[in-house]
Design an enzyme around this catalytic site. Structure first.
Site: not given
Ligand code: NAI
Length: 328
Positions: A231, A255, A260, A292
């Site tokens: 993000r 990305d 954005e 994105h």
């Molecule tokens: P996920 O929920 O599987 O993984 C997020 C990780 O971040 C978890 O391991 C969690 O423990 C860790 N985390 C959360 N808060 C934290 C903190 N304060 N300090 C340290 N670690 C922390 O999420 P996933 O599926 O891996 O997605 C990650 C991000 O990718 C999404 O939140 C979304 O914003 C972004 N995304 C971007 C896309 C794009 O098209 N550019 C598409 C899909 C997701």
């Protein structure tokens, strides 16, 4: 169920219409982004379907509730754009698609890193102009370099496994370390100080907002590359600009961008870009920006569409949808 779909593009309309042959919802497509003033387009629907740059703050949610909306179905994983407390107060159920293709996003992060490091964006433009010079195109071997992964959830974990294949040393920072990844968990300071490449995969939360700002960017190894497919607001854009101008940061592949909304996903080629920070970033040879698009694969679109429509059907049947963020 009658569903108003906001911020629709050809690619998601095609995927939703194809999957909907199994679900038979009545989908009304709008290209407009959802915000307070466009909420009235949802009149007559019971559900709305929103995307990453739609605005779901309290005024918009209040307007939607007045139009009779009961379900907010996000066709994305991140939900930082929704005021969940307001949704709860207004008796609105909120669901999302927690996983549709972590491979799509992780692979895009790798693609951005490779292109930025080996300067493929510059090489591509040069060759099209019959400029076959190699001046200024020197990159570095990823093999043996240290890659810092911030967030080892679904996407970060896949990114880690791919980078392990390149022979990188992997450092990771996550609130919940895992034992099944080829990474060494370290604190934030060590990750920032030792990484040649930093890739961001944490969600946008109050605690992760501006994870990279002037102060934390100063702790980076000089010349480090930054990749952000998570993000935009994980990085303070103006501070990144300064760090790139001073040469402290070696390059950025983005990305996502913190401002954005209203820019990404739109063809603004005939207009003057009003965002000076973005315009300056785009002008830099060591910055590579995509709009994105990390999620944009056939597999991800099909999964987004089927999960979204399945969840709407579950809600319609009175079942508690699996992917619920706010349950009423
Ligand atoms: P996920 O929920 O599987 O993984 C997020 C990780 O971040 C978890 O391991 C969690 O423990 C860790 N985390 C959360 N808060 C934290 C903190 N304060 N300090 C340290 N670690 C922390 O999420 P996933 O599926 O891996 O997605 C990650 C991000 O990718 C999404 O939140 C979304 O914003 C972004 N995304 C971007 C896309 C794009 O098209 N550019 C598409 C899909 C997701």
């Amino acid at each position: 169920m009658i569903v108003s779909v906001f911020d629709t593009h050809h690619f998601d309309r095609a995927a939703l219409e194809k999957e909907n042959t199994h679900f038979h919802h009545q989908l009304h497509f709008f290209t407009a982004r959802l915000e307070q003033k466009t909420a009235k387009l949802a009149a007559g629907s019971e559900a709305i379907c929103a995307f990453v740059n739609d605005v779901l703050d309290r005024p918009t949610l209040t307007a939607l509730q007045k139009e009779g909306i009961r379900l907010i179905a996000l066709r994305c994983a991140g939900y930082n754009q929704v005021d969940l407390v307001a949704a709860h107060d207004l008796n609105l159920t909120v669901v999302r698609v927690p996983e549709y293709s972590p491979y799509a996003v992780a692979e895009h992060a790798v693609a951005l890193l490779l292109a930025l490091n080996r300067k493929l964006h510059r090489a591509y433009s040069r060759v099209r102009e019959s400029n076959f010079s190699l001046e200024g195109l020197v990159g570095f071997d990823l093999h043996g370099k240290t890659v810092g992964i911030v967030g080892t959830g679904k996407i970060g974990a896949i990114f880690a496994k791919i980078m392990a294949g390149f022979g990188c040393r992997l450092l990771a920072y996550d609130a919940f370390p895992r034992s099944d990844l080829p990474v060494m968990y370290v604190n934030r300071e060590k990750l920032l100080a030792e990484s040649d490449v930093i890739s961001l995969h944490v969600p946008l939360l109050p605690e992760t907002y501006h994870f990279l700002k002037a102060e934390t960017m100063a702790q980076l190894k000089r010349g480090a590359l930054i990749v952000n497919t998570s993000r935009g607001a994980l990085i303070e854009a103006r501070a990144l600009l300064d760090a790139l101008k001073s040469g402290h940061v070696g390059g950025a592949a983005l990305d996502v961008y913190e401002e954005e909304a209203g820019i990404f996903f739109h063809d603004l080629s005939g207009k003057v870009l009003q965002d000076d920070v973005l315009a300056r970033l785009i002008s830099m040879p060591n910055v590579l920006i995509t709009s994105h698009q990390a999620f944009l694969t056939h597999e991800a679109l099909a999964n987004i569409a089927s999960t979204t429509l399945e969840t709407i059907s579950a809600f319609e049947r009175g079942a508690v949808p699996e992917n619920v963020l706010v349950k009423v």
